[in-house]
Motif scaffolding. Sequence first.
Motif, PDB file in Angstrom:
ATOM      1  N   VAL A 348       0.828  -1.208   0.000  1.00 30.56           N
ATOM      2  CA  VAL A 348       0.000   0.000   0.000  1.00 30.56           C
ATOM      3  C   VAL A 348       0.858   1.251   0.000  1.00 30.56           C
ATOM      4  N   THR A 349       1.945   1.235   0.777  1.00 26.38           N
ATOM      5  CA  THR A 349       2.749   2.446   0.954  1.00 26.38           C
ATOM      6  C   THR A 349       3.902   2.581  -0.039  1.00 26.38           C
ATOM      7  N   ILE A 350       4.208   1.543  -0.812  1.00 26.76           N
ATOM      8  CA  ILE A 350       5.319   1.633  -1.770  1.00 26.76           C
ATOM      9  C   ILE A 350       5.159   2.806  -2.739  1.00 26.76           C
ATOM     10  N   PRO A 351       3.964   3.033  -3.345  1.00 26.87           N
ATOM     11  CA  PRO A 351       3.838   4.197  -4.244  1.00 26.87           C
ATOM     12  C   PRO A 351       4.084   5.525  -3.534  1.00 26.87           C
ATOM     13  N   LEU A 352       3.653   5.629  -2.275  1.00 24.57           N
ATOM     14  CA  LEU A 352       3.864   6.861  -1.518  1.00 24.57           C
ATOM     15  C   LEU A 352       5.349   7.079  -1.238  1.00 24.57           C
ATOM     16  N   ILE A 353       6.046   6.008  -0.872  1.00 23.68           N
ATOM     17  CA  ILE A 353       7.490   6.108  -0.645  1.00 23.68           C
ATOM     18  C   ILE A 353       8.216   6.412  -1.955  1.00 23.68           C
ATOM     19  N   PHE A 354       7.767   5.795  -3.044  1.00 24.56           N
ATOM     20  CA  PHE A 354       8.387   6.038  -4.349  1.00 24.56           C
ATOM     21  C   PHE A 354       8.265   7.502  -4.757  1.00 24.56           C
ATOM     22  N   SER A 355       7.137   8.126  -4.425  1.00 22.31           N
ATOM     23  CA  SER A 355       6.949   9.537  -4.774  1.00 22.31           C
ATOM     24  C   SER A 355       7.960  10.431  -4.067  1.00 22.31           C
ATOM     25  N   THR A 374       3.975  10.554 -13.345  1.00 23.28           N
ATOM     26  CA  THR A 374       3.765  10.337 -11.911  1.00 23.28           C
ATOM     27  C   THR A 374       2.794  11.356 -11.318  1.00 23.28           C
ATOM     28  N   SER A 375       2.603  12.487 -11.988  1.00 19.03           N
ATOM     29  CA  SER A 375       1.589  13.433 -11.522  1.00 19.03           C
ATOM     30  C   SER A 375       0.196  13.059 -12.004  1.00 19.03           C
ATOM     31  N   MET A 376       0.100  12.080 -12.899  1.00 19.85           N
ATOM     32  CA  MET A 376      -1.188  11.562 -13.343  1.00 19.85           C
ATOM     33  C   MET A 376      -1.588  10.285 -12.607  1.00 19.85           C
ATOM     34  N   ILE A 377      -0.610   9.462 -12.266  1.00 22.39           N
ATOM     35  CA  ILE A 377      -0.902   8.230 -11.522  1.00 22.39           C
ATOM     36  C   ILE A 377      -1.438   8.619 -10.146  1.00 22.39           C
ATOM     37  N   PRO A 378      -2.624   8.168  -9.761  1.00 20.76           N
ATOM     38  CA  PRO A 378      -3.260   8.677  -8.535  1.00 20.76           C
ATOM     39  C   PRO A 378      -2.503   8.361  -7.250  1.00 20.76           C
ATOM     40  N   PHE A 379      -1.717   7.288  -7.241  1.00 18.32           N
ATOM     41  CA  PHE A 379      -1.001   6.920  -6.017  1.00 18.32           C
ATOM     42  C   PHE A 379       0.229   7.797  -5.773  1.00 18.32           C
ATOM     43  N   THR A 380       0.697   8.490  -6.801  1.00 17.80           N
ATOM     44  CA  THR A 380       1.841   9.394  -6.635  1.00 17.80           C
ATOM     45  C   THR A 380       1.485  10.852  -6.895  1.00 17.80           C
ATOM     46  N   SER A 381       0.339  11.116  -7.530  1.00 14.33           N
ATOM     47  CA  SER A 381      -0.008  12.493  -7.911  1.00 14.33           C
ATOM     48  C   SER A 381      -0.172  13.458  -6.733  1.00 14.33           C
ATOM     49  N   PRO A 382      -0.668  13.033  -5.544  1.00 10.97           N
ATOM     50  CA  PRO A 382      -0.790  14.004  -4.455  1.00 10.97           C
ATOM     51  C   PRO A 382       0.524  14.668  -4.078  1.00 10.97           C
ATOM     52  N   VAL A 383       1.628  13.943  -4.194  1.00 10.95           N
ATOM     53  CA  VAL A 383       2.930  14.512  -3.865  1.00 10.95           C
ATOM     54  C   VAL A 383       3.556  15.180  -5.090  1.00 10.95           C
ATOM     55  N   ILE A 384       3.566  14.487  -6.221  1.00 14.65           N
ATOM     56  CA  ILE A 384       4.313  14.962  -7.387  1.00 14.65           C
ATOM     57  C   ILE A 384       3.665  16.182  -8.028  1.00 14.65           C
ATOM     58  N   MET A 385       2.324  16.196  -8.135  1.00 14.21           N
ATOM     59  CA  MET A 385       1.687  17.353  -8.755  1.00 14.21           C
ATOM     60  C   MET A 385       1.913  18.614  -7.935  1.00 14.21           C
ATOM     61  N   MET A 386       1.975  18.479  -6.603  1.00 14.74           N
ATOM     62  CA  MET A 386       2.216  19.654  -5.769  1.00 14.74           C
ATOM     63  C   MET A 386       3.624  20.206  -5.972  1.00 14.74           C
ATOM     64  N   VAL A 387       4.554  19.356  -6.401  1.00 12.56           N
ATOM     65  CA  VAL A 387       5.889  19.844  -6.738  1.00 12.56           C
ATOM     66  C   VAL A 387       5.851  20.667  -8.019  1.00 12.56           C
ATOM     67  N   ARG A 388       4.976  20.292  -8.947  1.00 14.37           N
ATOM     68  CA  ARG A 388       4.929  20.952 -10.253  1.00 14.37           C
ATOM     69  C   ARG A 388       4.111  22.237 -10.258  1.00 14.37           C
ATOM     70  N   VAL A 389       3.112  22.322  -9.381  1.00 17.85           N
ATOM     71  CA  VAL A 389       2.183  23.466  -9.407  1.00 17.85           C
ATOM     72  C   VAL A 389       2.895  24.815  -9.283  1.00 17.85           C
ATOM     73  N   PRO A 390       3.858  25.011  -8.365  1.00 18.34           N
ATOM     74  CA  PRO A 390       4.511  26.332  -8.276  1.00 18.34           C
ATOM     75  C   PRO A 390       5.252  26.747  -9.544  1.00 18.34           C
ATOM     76  N   TYR A 391       5.680  25.774 -10.367  1.00 18.43           N
ATOM     77  CA  TYR A 391       6.361  26.107 -11.616  1.00 18.43           C
ATOM     78  C   TYR A 391       5.382  26.583 -12.693  1.00 18.43           C
ATOM     79  N   GLY A 392       4.109  26.222 -12.527  1.00 19.46           N
ATOM     80  CA  GLY A 392       3.116  26.529 -13.544  1.00 19.46           C
ATOM     81  C   GLY A 392       2.804  25.300 -14.371  1.00 19.46           C
ATOM     82  N   VAL A 393       1.610  24.764 -14.196  1.00 22.70           N
ATOM     83  CA  VAL A 393       1.192  23.549 -14.896  1.00 22.70           C
ATOM     84  C   VAL A 393       0.043  23.893 -15.830  1.00 22.70           C
TER      85      VAL A 393
END
Length: 444
Positions: A348-355, A374-393
Amino acid sequence: MHKSFLILKREYLTRVRKKSFIILTLLVPFLFAGITILPTWLAMQDDKEERNIGVYDASQQFHERWEDTEFTHFTFIPKTEFEHIQQDIKSSAYYAVLYIPEDIVTTSRASLLSDKQVTFDIKNMIGNKLENLIEEDKKALIIDESGIPDLEEKLAAARTHIQLETVKVDEKGEAVKSSTEIAMAVGYAAGFIIYMFVFIYGAMVMRGVMEEKSSRIVEVIISSVKPTQLMFGKIVGIGLVGLTQLVFWVVLMFLIVTGLQFFLSPDQAEMLQQSQSMMAANPQLQQATQDNAVLNIIDLIGNLNIPLILGAFLFYFLGGFLMYSSLMGAVGAAVDHEEEAQQLMLPVTIPLIFSIVILFPVVKNPEGALAFWTSMIPFTSPVIMMVRVPYGVPLWELLLSMSILLGSIYGTIWVAGKIYRTGILMYGKKVNFKEILKWLFYKN
């Protein structure tokens, strides 16, 4: 729904009223500040222990040019004394002895003798002294051989330091000063906070379910509440506890920073207002404002799309928590012991750790294929998309990621509900993934 609300209320109030929760909520910002500031402050403290260092200069180039520092004193010694110290260095009166060979200019090597491990500051300071003195000699030799007047001043004038500013141009053609470093820091911090809270409070849901199951309290609760209502109330209640703590920490940190600014410099607000009002009338003030690092950083942070960042953070924080906590709650309902839970928790937690593992590569290249998928895959998107948002998505990428996450939340809650209904009342049976897969097809 009313029963779910009652469970939610109980889970929330039971936890926020605990003394441990109140104390931890109040102390954590100060603990984080201490962990961050104290090591830096200690590292900046000068070493004030007085030390005597002997110097044997076989090259005879530095005797008249070597200066003491405030707490480190150098004594040039003859060859006979140096040879004697080499034989019995422990009995010498020096902290260490520096040996400068005759060919130091060509070999760039010297030795620092001591009966103990020399500190980093002492080694670094002596090395810098030697480098600077040898560099001066080499420059003087080049200037003499070239015959060019004022060569050293001309070489110094040729050195150039470039300050590369980034300017972001929006769709309307308006230019706004930006900072890659600020966007990187904000994105990294937001992604890490989501990871930390999802992990901590998701595990809290799992432990809460396991405690109720092991104490048999759940058997009484299930008689009047549906399992899915119980799971929903527990997950949302604990999620609100985490959100309450996070909001309090953000507000408290904001008040601390604001208070320090105005208490340490009471006239700062007035000066800032005056400088902003006079900016248009006197363009020279713009350069003066840019020279103020603190105001410049505040200005760069203000140029970020703060409403979008906060909105995305809230969405992905809640979305990531609902998805992972429902799965962790299902794990808690399926097992009887902590050891069994650890085995089922890993997948369960492997995708979260991978992010978190790929967080730094994504920060370096937020537009790459790794960052996109990884910002589209739902198990990693909560972390990865938040990294991208400040750059402008692009808006379509953000909406697509949110839509996939919402659909995945519905699916994981359905799966978790099926597991929860069966596992919460099952005791004494060691569960594996094959058994859990059968539960998904039971008709309850």
